[in-house]
Design a protein around this motif. Structure first.
Motif, PDB file in Angstrom:
ATOM      1  N   SER A  44       0.858  -1.183   0.000  1.00  0.00           N
ATOM      2  CA  SER A  44       0.000   0.000   0.000  1.00  0.00           C
ATOM      3  C   SER A  44       0.898   1.238   0.000  1.00  0.00           C
ATOM      4  O   SER A  44       2.008   1.205   0.534  1.00  0.00           O
ATOM      5  CB  SER A  44      -0.870  -0.013   1.258  1.00  0.00           C
ATOM      6  OG  SER A  44      -2.052   0.692   1.043  1.00  0.00           O
ATOM      7  N   ASP A  45       0.406   2.290  -0.595  1.00  0.00           N
ATOM      8  CA  ASP A  45       1.188   3.526  -0.671  1.00  0.00           C
ATOM      9  C   ASP A  45       1.096   4.238   0.689  1.00  0.00           C
ATOM     10  O   ASP A  45       0.420   5.243   0.835  1.00  0.00           O
ATOM     11  CB  ASP A  45       0.617   4.406  -1.786  1.00  0.00           C
ATOM     12  CG  ASP A  45       1.564   5.550  -2.120  1.00  0.00           C
ATOM     13  OD1 ASP A  45       2.645   5.634  -1.508  1.00  0.00           O
ATOM     14  OD2 ASP A  45       1.207   6.348  -3.008  1.00  0.00           O
ATOM     15  N   ASP A  46       1.761   3.666   1.695  1.00  0.00           N
ATOM     16  CA  ASP A  46       1.678   4.231   3.033  1.00  0.00           C
ATOM     17  C   ASP A  46       3.058   4.219   3.690  1.00  0.00           C
ATOM     18  O   ASP A  46       4.076   3.991   3.034  1.00  0.00           O
ATOM     19  CB  ASP A  46       0.634   3.469   3.884  1.00  0.00           C
ATOM     20  CG  ASP A  46       0.962   1.983   4.055  1.00  0.00           C
ATOM     21  OD1 ASP A  46       2.113   1.580   3.812  1.00  0.00           O
ATOM     22  OD2 ASP A  46       0.051   1.224   4.435  1.00  0.00           O
ATOM     23  N   LEU A  70       5.792   1.555   2.784  1.00  0.00           N
ATOM     24  CA  LEU A  70       6.248   1.352   1.405  1.00  0.00           C
ATOM     25  C   LEU A  70       7.762   1.177   1.290  1.00  0.00           C
ATOM     26  O   LEU A  70       8.241   0.197   0.702  1.00  0.00           O
ATOM     27  CB  LEU A  70       5.751   2.517   0.533  1.00  0.00           C
ATOM     28  CG  LEU A  70       6.235   2.529  -0.919  1.00  0.00           C
ATOM     29  CD1 LEU A  70       5.699   1.331  -1.693  1.00  0.00           C
ATOM     30  CD2 LEU A  70       5.778   3.802  -1.632  1.00  0.00           C
ATOM     31  N   SER A  79      -0.196  -3.210  -6.025  1.00  0.00           N
ATOM     32  CA  SER A  79       0.002  -1.957  -5.296  1.00  0.00           C
ATOM     33  C   SER A  79      -0.805  -0.797  -5.866  1.00  0.00           C
ATOM     34  O   SER A  79      -1.151  -0.783  -7.048  1.00  0.00           O
ATOM     35  CB  SER A  79       1.488  -1.583  -5.327  1.00  0.00           C
ATOM     36  OG  SER A  79       1.706  -0.404  -4.580  1.00  0.00           O
ATOM     37  N   ASP A  80      -1.049   0.189  -5.005  1.00  0.00           N
ATOM     38  CA  ASP A  80      -1.680   1.433  -5.457  1.00  0.00           C
ATOM     39  C   ASP A  80      -0.633   2.542  -5.566  1.00  0.00           C
ATOM     40  O   ASP A  80      -0.994   3.712  -5.699  1.00  0.00           O
ATOM     41  CB  ASP A  80      -2.803   1.863  -4.507  1.00  0.00           C
ATOM     42  CG  ASP A  80      -2.285   2.272  -3.138  1.00  0.00           C
ATOM     43  OD1 ASP A  80      -1.256   1.701  -2.697  1.00  0.00           O
ATOM     44  OD2 ASP A  80      -2.891   3.151  -2.505  1.00  0.00           O
ATOM     45  N   SER A  81       0.646   2.165  -5.482  1.00  0.00           N
ATOM     46  CA  SER A  81       1.701   3.168  -5.633  1.00  0.00           C
ATOM     47  C   SER A  81       2.266   3.071  -7.047  1.00  0.00           C
ATOM     48  O   SER A  81       2.352   1.978  -7.609  1.00  0.00           O
ATOM     49  CB  SER A  81       2.814   2.911  -4.619  1.00  0.00           C
ATOM     50  OG  SER A  81       3.963   3.642  -4.980  1.00  0.00           O
ATOM     51  N   LYS A  82       2.649   4.230  -7.588  1.00  0.00           N
ATOM     52  CA  LYS A  82       3.246   4.212  -8.926  1.00  0.00           C
ATOM     53  C   LYS A  82       4.728   4.532  -8.839  1.00  0.00           C
ATOM     54  O   LYS A  82       5.344   4.915  -9.826  1.00  0.00           O
ATOM     55  CB  LYS A  82       2.538   5.221  -9.827  1.00  0.00           C
ATOM     56  CG  LYS A  82       1.184   4.727 -10.312  1.00  0.00           C
ATOM     57  CD  LYS A  82       0.537   5.728 -11.235  1.00  0.00           C
ATOM     58  CE  LYS A  82      -0.665   5.118 -11.944  1.00  0.00           C
ATOM     59  NZ  LYS A  82      -1.526   6.152 -12.519  1.00  0.00           N
ATOM     60  N   LYS A  83       5.279   4.382  -7.662  1.00  0.00           N
ATOM     61  CA  LYS A  83       6.679   4.705  -7.450  1.00  0.00           C
ATOM     62  C   LYS A  83       7.567   3.932  -8.440  1.00  0.00           C
ATOM     63  O   LYS A  83       7.432   2.712  -8.588  1.00  0.00           O
ATOM     64  CB  LYS A  83       7.050   4.342  -6.007  1.00  0.00           C
ATOM     65  CG  LYS A  83       8.258   5.081  -5.510  1.00  0.00           C
ATOM     66  CD  LYS A  83       8.364   4.960  -3.997  1.00  0.00           C
ATOM     67  CE  LYS A  83       9.630   5.659  -3.558  1.00  0.00           C
ATOM     68  NZ  LYS A  83       9.669   5.980  -2.160  1.00  0.00           N
ATOM     69  N   TYR A 115      -1.163  -2.634 -10.990  1.00  0.00           N
ATOM     70  CA  TYR A 115      -1.566  -1.402 -10.324  1.00  0.00           C
ATOM     71  C   TYR A 115      -3.053  -1.465  -9.995  1.00  0.00           C
ATOM     72  O   TYR A 115      -3.888  -1.748 -10.868  1.00  0.00           O
ATOM     73  CB  TYR A 115      -1.268  -0.193 -11.230  1.00  0.00           C
ATOM     74  CG  TYR A 115      -1.781   1.105 -10.653  1.00  0.00           C
ATOM     75  CD1 TYR A 115      -1.103   1.731  -9.605  1.00  0.00           C
ATOM     76  CD2 TYR A 115      -2.955   1.679 -11.136  1.00  0.00           C
ATOM     77  CE1 TYR A 115      -1.590   2.911  -9.052  1.00  0.00           C
ATOM     78  CE2 TYR A 115      -3.439   2.853 -10.597  1.00  0.00           C
ATOM     79  CZ  TYR A 115      -2.756   3.464  -9.549  1.00  0.00           C
ATOM     80  OH  TYR A 115      -3.245   4.618  -9.009  1.00  0.00           O
ATOM     81  N   THR A 140      -5.201   3.284   2.961  1.00  0.00           N
ATOM     82  CA  THR A 140      -4.581   2.036   3.417  1.00  0.00           C
ATOM     83  C   THR A 140      -5.575   1.046   4.057  1.00  0.00           C
ATOM     84  O   THR A 140      -5.478  -0.155   3.848  1.00  0.00           O
ATOM     85  CB  THR A 140      -3.367   2.360   4.323  1.00  0.00           C
ATOM     86  OG1 THR A 140      -2.793   1.148   4.768  1.00  0.00           O
ATOM     87  CG2 THR A 140      -3.746   3.206   5.519  1.00  0.00           C
TER      88      THR A 140
END
Ligand code: F6R
Length: 366
Positions: A279-281, A284, A305-309, A321, A327
């Motif tokens: 999760s983008d929290d 990460l 994941s919901d992060s695009k890092k 994605y 979260t």
């Protein structure tokens, strides 16, 4: 009866947006400002005094307990103890005063969960059941019942029952936090607004099915899988692994990503599939360092994941994605591709998805 789907499990996976909406309905007033407490059978004042919560269940419902622990401790600042019902029932737990015991059970008939519930009741603790089957034993015996309105779940592997249990726990957490005076009106409303987005976002997550099906074709012959996550993604990893093993008979383990180096990493060699739930929290960056360790051993990294890092994408062999909300509720959204992965792998392996060998829908013996 399967509504055009090949299996009940697939139908039930796709019913989740509706099941979630039904579980929310009636609990949140139309203006989105208030949760309805009455059905809990616990007065607002009594809820405010709750000093400790016990969350007890079996299997998938136990994974919901773990998610509940993170939510309740973070948002409602109340200590939570979680346990598997078969252990809890024989542990002679010395209950603390002003405790609330919550049994989570889809069927309401699981023998160990009922025994744990009866033990709590006998000990004079206030009890609540989060239950799906109306009129079931747990719903009749607990002091209060909070129904998940997911509708009948026929497939042995729990899907919509699990995600609606998470919704129920989220609502309960907000009720508790509000009763304790921990939420300013504004953050309370934003928690509820997020929740109201969930059915639509679950619909979006279901659109990943084609991609997941392609992924399943790549990995269905692998003999072992590891699922890793931190924080709220840790129980999601446990549940992802359970789904895969119970319907595809592939050996799968879920682990807290931080525990990886204390044993499971020994399994990792070239091509070993590791599913990371991220999760983008806050967690990460910590999870990224675990991914690096898997990458260094040539493991095959599948990321949900919901992060695009950029770094996250670069470390992943396959990157799925998922549009996230927050979260807490991402636990529901990330579970959907994991259910679909287990389903499509099992279908490719020719398994009886709805009735896996050796399993029963409701385990009424200990
Ligand atoms: C797994 C599964 C089981 C149940 C467990 C508890 O997909 O369905 O692990 O979650 O047997 O059942 P309930 O919730 O009915 O008490």
């Amino acid at each position: 009866e399967k509504g055009g789907y090949k299996h009940f499990m697939l139908k039930e996976i796709h019913e989740q947006p509706r099941a979630i909406a039904d579980t929310i309905r009636g609990r949140v007033l139309p203006d989105g400002s208030e949760v309805v407490y009455k059905e809990l059978g616990i007065r607002f004042e009594e809820l405010a005094l709750t000093r400790k919560i016990y969350l007890v269940a079996c299997g998938t419902s136990y994974h919901a307990c773990l998610i509940g622990k993170y939510m309740i401790e973070n948002i409602a600042k109340t200590p939570v103890e979680t346990d598997i019902a078969s252990e809890f029932r024989y542990r002679n737990v010395p209950f603390e005063q002003d405790s609330l015991f919550i049994a989570i059970t889809q069927s309401g008939e699981t023998a160990d969960t009922l025994a744990a519930l009866r033990f709590a009741k006998k000990s004079g603790v206030k009890t609540l059941a989060i239950c799906n089957v109306v009129g079931s034993t747990a719903s009749r015996e607990a002091d209060g019942v909070f129904y998940t309105h997911s509708g009948p779940e026929i497939g042995v592997a729990s899907t919509k029952a699990f995600t609606t249990q998470i919704v129920a726990l989220y609502l309960l957490t907000l009720a508790l936090a509000k009763a304790k005076g921990l939420l300013v009106e504004q953050s309370y409303i934003s928690f509820l607004r997020n929740l109201l987005m969930l059915p639509r976002m679950a619909e979006e997550a279901l659109k990943l099915e084609n991609r997941i099906q392609q992924l399943a074709k790549e990995v269905y012959r692998k003999p072992n899988f590891l699922y890793l996550g931190r924080g709220l993604c840790y129980p999601v990893a446990l549940e992802g692994a359970l789904k895969l093993k119970e319907i595809s008979y592939i050996h799968a383990e879920g682990y807290a990503a931080g525990e990886m180096k204390h044993g499971p990493i020994a399994l990792v060699e070239e091509g070993f599939p590791v599913v990371f739930i991220v999760s983008d929290d806050f967690y990460l960056d910590k999870t990224l360092s675990n991914m690096e360790e898997i990458k260094a051993r040539d493991g095959f990294i599948i990321t949900i994941s919901d992060s695009k890092k950029e770094k996250l994408k670069k470390l992943s062999d396959r990157f799925i994605y998922v549009e996230g909300i927050h979260t807490y509720l991402n636990t529901v959204l990330f579970s959907i591709p994991l259910q679909l992965l287990a389903y499509h792998v099992a279908v490719l392996r020719g398994c009886d998805v709805d009735q896996p060998r050796n399993l029963a829908k409701s385990v009424t013996v200990e």
